[in-house]
Structures are given as structure tokens and as C-alpha cells.
Design a protein around this motif. Structure first.
Motif, mmCIF file in Angstrom:
data_model
loop_
_atom_site.group_PDB
_atom_site.id
_atom_site.type_symbol
_atom_site.label_atom_id
_atom_site.label_comp_id
_atom_site.label_asym_id
_atom_site.label_seq_id
_atom_site.Cartn_x
_atom_site.Cartn_y
_atom_site.Cartn_z
ATOM 1 N N ARG A 28 -7.609 1.576 -1.103
ATOM 2 C CA ARG A 28 -7.930 2.636 -0.123
ATOM 3 C C ARG A 28 -6.826 3.678 -0.031
ATOM 4 O O ARG A 28 -7.117 4.872 0.019
ATOM 5 C CB ARG A 28 -8.196 2.014 1.255
ATOM 6 C CG ARG A 28 -9.589 1.408 1.382
ATOM 7 C CD ARG A 28 -9.963 1.138 2.830
ATOM 8 N NE ARG A 28 -9.047 0.209 3.486
ATOM 9 C CZ ARG A 28 -9.112 -1.123 3.366
ATOM 10 N NH1 ARG A 28 -10.043 -1.686 2.615
ATOM 11 N NH2 ARG A 28 -8.242 -1.895 3.984
ATOM 12 N N VAL A 29 -5.579 3.242 -0.027
ATOM 13 C CA VAL A 29 -4.510 4.243 0.098
ATOM 14 C C VAL A 29 -4.370 5.066 -1.184
ATOM 15 O O VAL A 29 -4.066 6.244 -1.131
ATOM 16 C CB VAL A 29 -3.137 3.644 0.497
ATOM 17 C CG1 VAL A 29 -3.198 3.038 1.869
ATOM 18 C CG2 VAL A 29 -2.642 2.650 -0.513
ATOM 19 N N ILE A 30 -4.643 4.435 -2.317
ATOM 20 C CA ILE A 30 -4.602 5.188 -3.576
ATOM 21 C C ILE A 30 -5.648 6.308 -3.524
ATOM 22 O O ILE A 30 -5.403 7.440 -3.930
ATOM 23 C CB ILE A 30 -4.849 4.255 -4.785
ATOM 24 C CG1 ILE A 30 -3.638 3.350 -5.026
ATOM 25 C CG2 ILE A 30 -5.168 5.066 -6.036
ATOM 26 C CD1 ILE A 30 -3.844 2.317 -6.117
ATOM 27 N N GLY A 89 0.822 -1.205 0.000
ATOM 28 C CA GLY A 89 0.000 0.000 0.000
ATOM 29 C C GLY A 89 0.856 1.255 0.000
ATOM 30 O O GLY A 89 0.558 2.229 -0.701
ATOM 31 N N ALA A 90 1.935 1.211 0.766
ATOM 32 C CA ALA A 90 2.823 2.372 0.853
ATOM 33 C C ALA A 90 3.480 2.654 -0.498
ATOM 34 O O ALA A 90 3.636 3.811 -0.903
ATOM 35 C CB ALA A 90 3.888 2.128 1.921
ATOM 36 N N ALA A 115 3.696 5.907 -5.393
ATOM 37 C CA ALA A 115 3.695 5.939 -6.860
ATOM 38 C C ALA A 115 2.658 6.946 -7.359
ATOM 39 O O ALA A 115 2.935 7.755 -8.253
ATOM 40 C CB ALA A 115 3.412 4.549 -7.427
ATOM 41 N N VAL A 116 1.470 6.920 -6.755
ATOM 42 C CA VAL A 116 0.425 7.852 -7.187
ATOM 43 C C VAL A 116 0.818 9.280 -6.810
ATOM 44 O O VAL A 116 0.634 10.220 -7.598
ATOM 45 C CB VAL A 116 -0.957 7.467 -6.595
ATOM 46 C CG1 VAL A 116 -2.027 8.461 -7.018
ATOM 47 C CG2 VAL A 116 -1.353 6.058 -7.042
ATOM 48 N N ASP A 129 -10.885 9.309 -6.990
ATOM 49 C CA ASP A 129 -11.550 8.503 -8.020
ATOM 50 C C ASP A 129 -10.654 7.411 -8.604
ATOM 51 O O ASP A 129 -11.043 6.699 -9.524
ATOM 52 C CB ASP A 129 -12.135 9.391 -9.128
ATOM 53 C CG ASP A 129 -11.054 10.044 -9.966
ATOM 54 O OD1 ASP A 129 -9.921 10.229 -9.439
ATOM 55 O OD2 ASP A 129 -11.325 10.355 -11.132
ATOM 56 N N ALA A 130 -9.453 7.270 -8.029
ATOM 57 C CA ALA A 130 -8.538 6.234 -8.518
ATOM 58 C C ALA A 130 -8.699 4.959 -7.666
ATOM 59 O O ALA A 130 -9.204 5.049 -6.544
ATOM 60 C CB ALA A 130 -7.106 6.748 -8.439
ATOM 61 N N PRO A 131 -8.293 3.783 -8.108
ATOM 62 C CA PRO A 131 -7.746 3.516 -9.435
ATOM 63 C C PRO A 131 -8.812 3.655 -10.524
ATOM 64 O O PRO A 131 -9.961 3.306 -10.307
ATOM 65 C CB PRO A 131 -7.263 2.063 -9.335
ATOM 66 C CG PRO A 131 -8.102 1.450 -8.269
ATOM 67 C CD PRO A 131 -8.383 2.559 -7.299
ATOM 68 N N HIS A 132 -8.416 4.163 -11.664
ATOM 69 C CA HIS A 132 -9.357 4.341 -12.765
ATOM 70 C C HIS A 132 -9.564 3.053 -13.525
ATOM 71 O O HIS A 132 -10.527 2.888 -14.259
ATOM 72 C CB HIS A 132 -8.849 5.440 -13.712
ATOM 73 C CG HIS A 132 -8.577 6.718 -12.981
ATOM 74 N ND1 HIS A 132 -7.313 7.133 -12.662
ATOM 75 C CD2 HIS A 132 -9.432 7.632 -12.463
ATOM 76 C CE1 HIS A 132 -7.389 8.278 -11.989
ATOM 77 N NE2 HIS A 132 -8.658 8.599 -11.855
ATOM 78 N N GLU A 133 -8.598 2.180 -13.370
ATOM 79 C CA GLU A 133 -8.699 0.910 -14.071
ATOM 80 C C GLU A 133 -8.062 -0.178 -13.223
ATOM 81 O O GLU A 133 -7.008 0.041 -12.626
ATOM 82 C CB GLU A 133 -7.961 1.042 -15.411
ATOM 83 C CG GLU A 133 -8.042 -0.185 -16.279
ATOM 84 C CD GLU A 133 -7.491 0.117 -17.687
ATOM 85 O OE1 GLU A 133 -7.763 1.197 -18.231
ATOM 86 O OE2 GLU A 133 -6.767 -0.745 -18.197
#
Ligand code: GDP
Length: 301
Positions: free
Chosen positions: A209-211, A168-169, A174-175, A217-221
Motif C-alpha cells: 500500500r505505501v509503495i 513500510g517507511a 526506497a521507491v 502500479d507498483a510493485p511490478h513484481e
């Protein structure tokens, strides 16, 4: 299409034998066809649906010859496949209001997940997009190493941490990096340990959840990668992953060198999720945007 040669030979051979010596479509032809499709890895459910639709057309038409059957089969197969907006994919476009466009890539180890991420990075970059890779499969050192190789090969930055760190980290970082650098696309690799469904659900749930803490609104895919050369096993994996998490698109790999490509039809039909990409080799150029009409066409001609 070179990459689908073996599947095509298998498919046409089986259908050819099912119709051999017959001029009109009768019950025997339909039985043979049903057997042929199932043995060509189209899957029982999809085959039964297809045969049902063809039966209906035979009933409507009264007299149908086996030459016409080929055309009808192509039409009905295409009709069964979930529509994907393949024009956009073809150009590796991403929606303007989703920047960075975050793709979570899931699938069992060995199916070609890392390779597919590398190929996607190559294609997005070629289309003028800036890409960030996230190595959130922190359980296998080899996974991080391989993704690093792809990052170097494609000239795309990678976000990673020490092996064993929290996936998750890594996804979060990355995001964040994607946002901070104004990247267009963030591709996140995840661990695919299917032997423990609860664990998989928890882990993917946590990554999501962390994204969302960075981009609501992510992940988009969520792209599920399946190994086409495993035939019905790929279908089983699709069942398990779609039960564990929301999957929005599918990539089927290793269609070069397998006769089991009929499984693409089953996958594309049974889950209501579009097959977006197919892998037809190990190199970065060997990724195709899936187009159902072209796929069906290449099976029959
Ligand atoms: P991962 O464990 O799911 O990340 O799988 P990898 O990306 O490491 O791929 C496993 C193996 O499959 C590697 O040897 C890849 O080169 C190979 N591979 C991946 N995609 C394809 C494909 O479309 N065609 C072929 N022939 N090999 C592929």
C-alpha cells in the motif's frame, strides 16, 4: 550445466533404473517412472499430471519403446512448465513504461533472499540499469548489514533505516529515491517470518500500500525466493506465500550442491507462476535466468 550436476545425476539415475531391462513402455514402467519422479522431488501433483500425459501418448501410440519415452518425458515436462518471457529476463530488460521497475522480494529467512537481491543488482547494473536497494527487513540487523555489503560490492545505493523501524517507511523511501533519481529498478528486501501468516499478510499488504502511494502500479513484481535444497519444504513455502500475498515470479536458489533440483519442476508447474531465476552458487555471477527448455535439457543430457 555444472550447477545442476547433482540433480541431473539423481534424476537420470532414477529414471534409468525405472526403465532398466525394459524395451517397451508398459504399466510397470509407468509405475516405476512415477516412483522415480516423486523420489526426485518432482512432487506428487506434477508427477501424476506427467504420468497421465505420458499414459495418453502411450495409448495413442500403442507401441512405444523406452528410448522414445525419454524424449516424450522431456517434451511433456517442458509442456507442463509455465511460460516465462525469458528472452527479456535474459537481458535484464525492464518495461519502458515501468520506471522504476519495483520488485518486492519475499521469502523465509535463510533461503537466499539477500544474496538473490545482490545478484539481481549486479545483473541489472551490468545491463546498464541503475538500481536502488531497499532494506525493508528491519527486524534483523544482519539482514540490513548483509544488504549493505551487497550494495557496496555492486556499487548500488541502498535505502535503510534503524533496525526495528517501519518496513513500510523504508519501502516508501526506497521507491521515492528511485523516482527522484530516475532509477530503472528498485529491489526491496522484506522480512520473512512465516510462523505467523496473519502478520506476514499484514506486513506485506502494508508495504504494498505505501509503495502504491508513490507509484500506483507498483510493485511490478513480487519475487518469491525458495531454497531448492529443501526439496518439498520449498513447495510448502510456495503454498504459504502464495496464500498470503500475490506472487508474480519465483527464484529457486542453492541448486548447486543439491540433488533435489527436481523441485523446480513442481514449483514451476503447481502455482501457475513462472520460475524466473535460479541460483547456482554464492557469488554474484551465480544467478541464471530460468529457461524451461534449457533446464529440462540439462536434466537429460
Ligand atoms: P536470506 O536470509 O534469505 O536473505 O538468505 P541469504 O541471502 O543470507 O543466504 C543464506 C545463505 O545461503 C548464505 O550463506 C548464502 O551465501 C547462501 N546462498 C544463497 N544463494 C545461494 C546459492 O544459489 N547457492 C549456494 N550454494 N548458496 C547460496
Amino acid at each position: 550445466d555444472e550447477g545442476l550436476q547433482k540433480t541431473k545425476e539423481n534424476f537420470l539415475g532414477k529414471i534409468g533404473r525405472a526403465l532398466a531391462g525394459k524395451s517397451t513402455v508398459d504399466e510397470e514402467v509407468l509405475d516405476n517412472l512415477e516412483e522415480a519422479l516423486i523420489s526426485a522431488d518432482v512432487g506428487v501433483d506434477t508427477t501424476v499430471k506427467l504420468i497421465g500425459r505420458i499414459e495418453q501418448r502411450v495409448a495413442d501410440d500403442k507401441y512405444l519403446n523406452t528410448a522414445e519415452l525419454n524424449t516424450i518425458l522431456q517434451q511433456e515436462i517442458a509442456a507442463l512448465l509455465t511460460d516465462a518471457d525469458s528472452e527479456d529476463y535474459r537481458d535484464f530488460e525492464t518495461p519502458a513504461d515501468k520506471k522504476p521497475y519495483v520488485v518486492l522480494v519475499v521469502g523465509v529467512n535463510g533461503v537466499g533472499k539477500t544474496t538473490t537481491i545482490g545478484k539481481l543488482a549486479y545483473n541489472f547494473k551490468k545491463a546498464g540499469k541503475s538500481v536502488v536497494l531497499g532494506a525493508a527487513d528491519t527486524f534483523r540487523a544482519a539482514a540490513v548489514d548483509q544488504l549493505t555489503v551487497w550494495s557496496e560490492r555492486t556499487g548500488v545505493p541502498i535505502v535503510k533505516q534503524a533496525m526495528g523501524s517501519d518496513p513500510g517507511a523504508v519501502a516508501y523511501d526506497a521507491v521515492r529515491q528511485g523516482v527522484a533519481t530516475g532509477a530503472d529498478v528498485v529491489l526491496i528486501d522484506t522480512a520473512g517470518r512465516l510462523h505467523n501468516k496473519i502478520h506476514l499478510m499484514d506486513e506485506l499488504g502494508k508495504i504494498r500500500r505505501v509503495i502504491k502511494k508513490v507509484l500506483p502500479d507498483a510493485p511490478h513484481e513480487v519475487l518469491l525466493v525458495l531454497d531448492g535444497s529443501t526439496g518439498q519444504n520449498a513447495l510448502e513455502q510456495a503454498r504459504q506465500f502464495t496464500a498470503a500475498t500475490e506472487v508474480t515470479a519465483i527464484a529457486v536458489t542453492k541448486l548447486d550442491g543439491t540433488a533435489k533440483g527436481g523441485v523446480v519442476l513442481a514449483v514451476a508447474n503447481q502455482f501457475g507462476i513462472p520460475v524466473k531465476y535460479i541460483g547456482i552458487g554464492e557469488k554474484m555471477e551465480d544467478l541464471q535466468v530460468f529457461n524451461k527448455f534449457e533446464f529440462v535439457d540439462s536434466l537429460f543430457s
